[in-house]
Design an enzyme around this catalytic site. Sequence first.
Site, mmCIF file in Angstrom:
data_model
loop_
_atom_site.group_PDB
_atom_site.id
_atom_site.type_symbol
_atom_site.label_atom_id
_atom_site.label_comp_id
_atom_site.label_asym_id
_atom_site.label_seq_id
_atom_site.Cartn_x
_atom_site.Cartn_y
_atom_site.Cartn_z
ATOM 1 N N ARG A 122 0.861 -1.173 0.000
ATOM 2 C CA ARG A 122 0.000 0.000 0.000
ATOM 3 C C ARG A 122 0.904 1.231 0.000
ATOM 4 O O ARG A 122 1.399 1.653 1.032
ATOM 5 C CB ARG A 122 -0.873 -0.029 1.265
ATOM 6 C CG ARG A 122 -2.002 0.985 1.280
ATOM 7 C CD ARG A 122 -2.502 1.191 2.694
ATOM 8 N NE ARG A 122 -1.598 2.068 3.441
ATOM 9 C CZ ARG A 122 -1.273 1.914 4.717
ATOM 10 N NH1 ARG A 122 -1.703 0.897 5.404
ATOM 11 N NH2 ARG A 122 -0.457 2.785 5.303
ATOM 12 N N HIS A 182 -3.190 4.649 4.543
ATOM 13 C CA HIS A 182 -4.312 3.717 4.706
ATOM 14 C C HIS A 182 -5.605 4.356 4.214
ATOM 15 O O HIS A 182 -6.437 3.711 3.580
ATOM 16 C CB HIS A 182 -4.449 3.327 6.181
ATOM 17 C CG HIS A 182 -5.656 2.490 6.473
ATOM 18 N ND1 HIS A 182 -5.722 1.157 6.159
ATOM 19 C CD2 HIS A 182 -6.850 2.809 7.051
ATOM 20 C CE1 HIS A 182 -6.901 0.675 6.525
ATOM 21 N NE2 HIS A 182 -7.609 1.659 7.067
ATOM 22 N N TYR A 196 4.608 6.048 11.133
ATOM 23 C CA TYR A 196 4.892 4.652 11.481
ATOM 24 C C TYR A 196 5.724 3.877 10.450
ATOM 25 O O TYR A 196 6.090 2.746 10.701
ATOM 26 C CB TYR A 196 3.584 3.888 11.744
ATOM 27 C CG TYR A 196 2.577 3.919 10.603
ATOM 28 C CD1 TYR A 196 2.682 3.064 9.522
ATOM 29 C CD2 TYR A 196 1.507 4.809 10.625
ATOM 30 C CE1 TYR A 196 1.751 3.077 8.489
ATOM 31 C CE2 TYR A 196 0.571 4.843 9.609
ATOM 32 C CZ TYR A 196 0.691 3.968 8.542
ATOM 33 O OH TYR A 196 -0.228 4.000 7.518
#
Length: 343
Positions: free
Chosen positions: A243, A247, A256
């Site tokens: 990805r 998100h 992160y």
Amino acid sequence: MPTTEPTGAGARPALAPELARRCYLDMLTARRIDEEAVALQRQGVFPAYVSLRGQEAAQVAGALAIDAERDFAFPTYREMGVALALGVDMPGYMASHRALWHGGLYDPAASRFAPINAVVGGPVPHAVGWAVGERLRGGPGCAVAYFGDGASSEGDVHEAMNFAGVYGAPVVFFCQNNRWALSVPNERQVAGGSVAARAAGYGMPGTAVDGNDAAAVHTAMAEALERARSGGGPSLIEALTYRVEPHSTSDDPTRYRDLAEEHAWRERDPIPALRARMEADGSGDEAFFTEAEKRAAERAEAVRDAVAAAPEPDGSELFTHVFREPTEELARQRRVWREEVEL
């Protein structure tokens, strides 16, 4: 025994020229619609949006193996490329992202594409239930259950796979392992490091494929569907992809994950990869790729304009399709709502 190495590690499958051209056009169109959708969110037309960028091969190439006359796909909230490949009305599909109607404004039964499901792991038991029903009625169809690596840790997914294995349901479990369950990496939520390896525990074959290799994904899906049709029961496919975008448009992945990781995966973009293979085997020339870009842009703009211009539903629809027989409490809430909007 399950295969836990990507198919691409050995002999690479190939797509027939016509199928390769269809796959490329749909992948490119999905990319352009995705870009328009992100722009619509930035402009305030969509409250939020989940991008599929980088996962076009996993979605489109696999979906092109599905028979839209007899099979049924059960998506999450990210399977726009699957919807496109199956011929779903795209403004109707995108209406869900504009929050016009739960699950979209297209016809799921006619499209063979279930309503968008935002519950993590939610489509998987639905797919198994449909597949069992299809087998009981003697029908020829197979279900395809879409889910991500994060959803693979949900109890619903384990129960559904076990049920399908016990009853030999004609279903393909298709996991798009994009490495991140929102902000949680694989190594912190997939014990053993492989979703495909879990299939053995449910009595079904599990195969991991390069999710950025359109031919590998298509071949794996076609084989799994044929196995289910011939009475071989369920299969699990783990499409290893990434990805590259957040998100959702509400997410900040810089909190992160490493930007270097993102950049490395952007270099593995499935669309240029498919183009390179098509140029090498003669499936597409410069004229084809130029025309594909034109058609993809035009389709994306048409979808953008249609969903942006779609009328908002009447507010009273908040209270319809909730219960077959409305309850007194629901009727009370509707009266209160009506009084407030008429002030």
